[in-house]
Design an enzyme around this catalytic site. Sequence first.
Site, PDB file in Angstrom:
ATOM      1  N   HIS A  38       0.823  -1.214   0.000  1.00  0.00           N
ATOM      2  CA  HIS A  38       0.000   0.000   0.000  1.00  0.00           C
ATOM      3  C   HIS A  38       0.862   1.271   0.000  1.00  0.00           C
ATOM      4  CE1 HIS A  38       1.015   0.921   4.177  1.00  0.00           C
ATOM      5  NE2 HIS A  38       0.981  -0.388   4.371  1.00  0.00           N
ATOM      6  N   GLY A  48       0.535  -2.182  12.180  1.00  0.00           N
ATOM      7  CA  GLY A  48      -0.001  -3.544  12.261  1.00  0.00           C
ATOM      8  C   GLY A  48      -1.419  -3.619  11.726  1.00  0.00           C
ATOM      9  N   ARG A  79      -6.048   0.769   3.840  1.00  0.00           N
ATOM     10  CA  ARG A  79      -4.898   1.314   3.100  1.00  0.00           C
ATOM     11  C   ARG A  79      -4.539   0.448   1.884  1.00  0.00           C
ATOM     12  NH1 ARG A  79      -3.187  -0.565   8.165  1.00  0.00           N
ATOM     13  NH2 ARG A  79      -1.226  -1.707   8.366  1.00  0.00           N
ATOM     14  N   GLU A 115      -1.544  -6.781   7.461  1.00  0.00           N
ATOM     15  CA  GLU A 115      -0.215  -6.558   8.045  1.00  0.00           C
ATOM     16  C   GLU A 115      -0.080  -7.452   9.270  1.00  0.00           C
ATOM     17  OE1 GLU A 115       2.759  -6.262   8.100  1.00  0.00           O
ATOM     18  OE2 GLU A 115       3.059  -4.182   7.526  1.00  0.00           O
ATOM     19  N   TYR A 166       0.899  -6.192  15.333  1.00  0.00           N
ATOM     20  CA  TYR A 166       2.080  -5.717  16.051  1.00  0.00           C
ATOM     21  C   TYR A 166       1.914  -5.708  17.569  1.00  0.00           C
ATOM     22  CZ  TYR A 166       6.300  -4.339  13.572  1.00  0.00           C
ATOM     23  OH  TYR A 166       7.514  -4.356  12.949  1.00  0.00           O
ATOM     24  N   LYS A 185       7.854   4.643  16.580  1.00  0.00           N
ATOM     25  CA  LYS A 185       8.981   3.723  16.389  1.00  0.00           C
ATOM     26  C   LYS A 185      10.261   4.275  17.026  1.00  0.00           C
ATOM     27  CE  LYS A 185       6.877   1.447  12.457  1.00  0.00           C
ATOM     28  NZ  LYS A 185       6.705   1.231  11.045  1.00  0.00           N
ATOM     29  N   HIS A 228       0.610  -5.604   2.438  1.00  0.00           N
ATOM     30  CA  HIS A 228       1.424  -4.864   3.410  1.00  0.00           C
ATOM     31  C   HIS A 228       2.873  -5.335   3.421  1.00  0.00           C
ATOM     32  CE1 HIS A 228      -2.349  -3.336   5.126  1.00  0.00           C
ATOM     33  NE2 HIS A 228      -2.798  -4.466   4.620  1.00  0.00           N
ATOM     34  N   ASN A 240       4.776  -6.692   5.656  1.00  0.00           N
ATOM     35  CA  ASN A 240       5.136  -8.017   6.172  1.00  0.00           C
ATOM     36  C   ASN A 240       4.351  -9.161   5.539  1.00  0.00           C
ATOM     37  OD1 ASN A 240       7.280  -7.385   8.172  1.00  0.00           O
ATOM     38  ND2 ASN A 240       5.662  -6.011   8.911  1.00  0.00           N
TER      39      ASN A 240
HETATM   40  O1  LIG Z   1       4.097  -0.471  11.403  1.00  0.00           O
HETATM   41  C1  LIG Z   1       3.866  -1.477  10.700  1.00  0.00           C
HETATM   42  O2  LIG Z   1       2.772  -2.059  10.684  1.00  0.00           O
HETATM   43  C2  LIG Z   1       4.973  -2.034   9.824  1.00  0.00           C
HETATM   44  C3  LIG Z   1       4.847  -1.581   8.408  1.00  0.00           C
HETATM   45  O3  LIG Z   1       4.745  -0.211   8.260  1.00  0.00           O
HETATM   46  O4  LIG Z   1       6.191  -1.616  10.347  1.00  0.00           O
HETATM   47  P1  LIG Z   1       7.595  -2.351  10.147  1.00  0.00           P
HETATM   48  O5  LIG Z   1       8.362  -1.510   9.188  1.00  0.00           O
HETATM   49  O6  LIG Z   1       8.180  -2.357  11.508  1.00  0.00           O
HETATM   50  O7  LIG Z   1       7.364  -3.735   9.670  1.00  0.00           O
END
Ligand SMILES: O=C(O)[C@@H](CO)OP(=O)(O)O
Length: 346
Positions: A101, A114, A150, A204, A207, A215, A274, A276
């Site tokens: 996205h 997440g 998204r 995604e 998280y 972050k 996404h 991941n």
């Molecule tokens: O925040 C998130 O959901 C993911 C993707 O944006 O972050 P990361 O880059 O840590 O995988």
Amino acid sequence: MAAAAFHQAIWTPQSHGNLKILGRSQEIGNGSMKLILKKGFKVELGLLKRECYHSSTRNCGAIQASISQSSVVDPVLSPSNKNTNEARKKSNEAALILIRHGESLWNEKNLFTGCVDVPLTKKGVEEAIEAGKRISNIPVDMIYTSALIRAQMTAMLAMTQHRRKKVPIIIHNESEQARAWSQIFSEDTKKQSIPVVAAWQLNERMYGELQGLNKQETADRYGKEQVHEWRRSYDIPPPNGESLEMCAERAVAYFKDQIEPQLLSGKNVMIAAHGNSLRSIIMYLDKLTSQEVISLELSTGLPMLYIFKEGKFIRRGSPVGPTEAGVYAYTRNLALYRQKLDEMLH
Ligand SMILES: O=C(O)[C@@H](CO)OP(=O)(O)O
């Protein structure tokens, strides 16, 4: 030719969603097949295909219907376009486009997102449109997105740029009523639409207790290494969340069960998902090790093209633009598709 073994075939009819048929099939030439349905099995022939029925809706013992591959691919490859159709059948290949996205409001704020359902920023909207331009000459017969807005916005915005101008339509299979209330009653209109299937399995990775946290602030608080481990290790989950391995388990299972059969049947598929869930799928497609996948980073709004051919996925990189000669040199089918579009639209 002898009848094939009694089996369960999954057909994707012109209407949206899969129709499972328990029966035997037998090739009878001219790209047609004879279907011998299990006694008492009811099938809506109106849903089954869009041309040349030899029977009406009924409880049937045997029906005959044309199921040449043209019934499952883009109508640009119409039966009248014999050469193109033949090429498609012979090489039995399909395009697979993956798009992460565009930038979301929480990407912009550097928050762990997440499974929180956050929309795109204006930049994300522009990225999705740009991605759409890059793939505007590549056929798309089916779209899969995650259940998150998204990814859905990205798919829809990208399709506004597609030269074929088919209408992406979200399938609502969540209840009998949703299914009934979203039916389309024109075969022509159905031909001009692309089914969009939204699946939570492509979401995604969840998280956990990091969702909504900044972050940078999290790294300051828990240490850079710890946060890197949560974000980029393969099998260590963040507190109460999913590891990449857990995310891969559901995303790849969905890909194998739902998406691969579409590619096998010759359908060109786009997946908008996404960072991941797509890293997981790419790990499967490119046979990456868990060591290799952790260093794979995907940019927002960047389409990636694969060709599915003879059961193998061939990575073709990211089309730089709609006219990138290289993309259309990849396969004869893509070149023919583009040529046909040019003829139709100029
Ligand atoms: O925040 C998130 O959901 C993911 C993707 O944006 O972050 P990361 O880059 O840590 O995988």
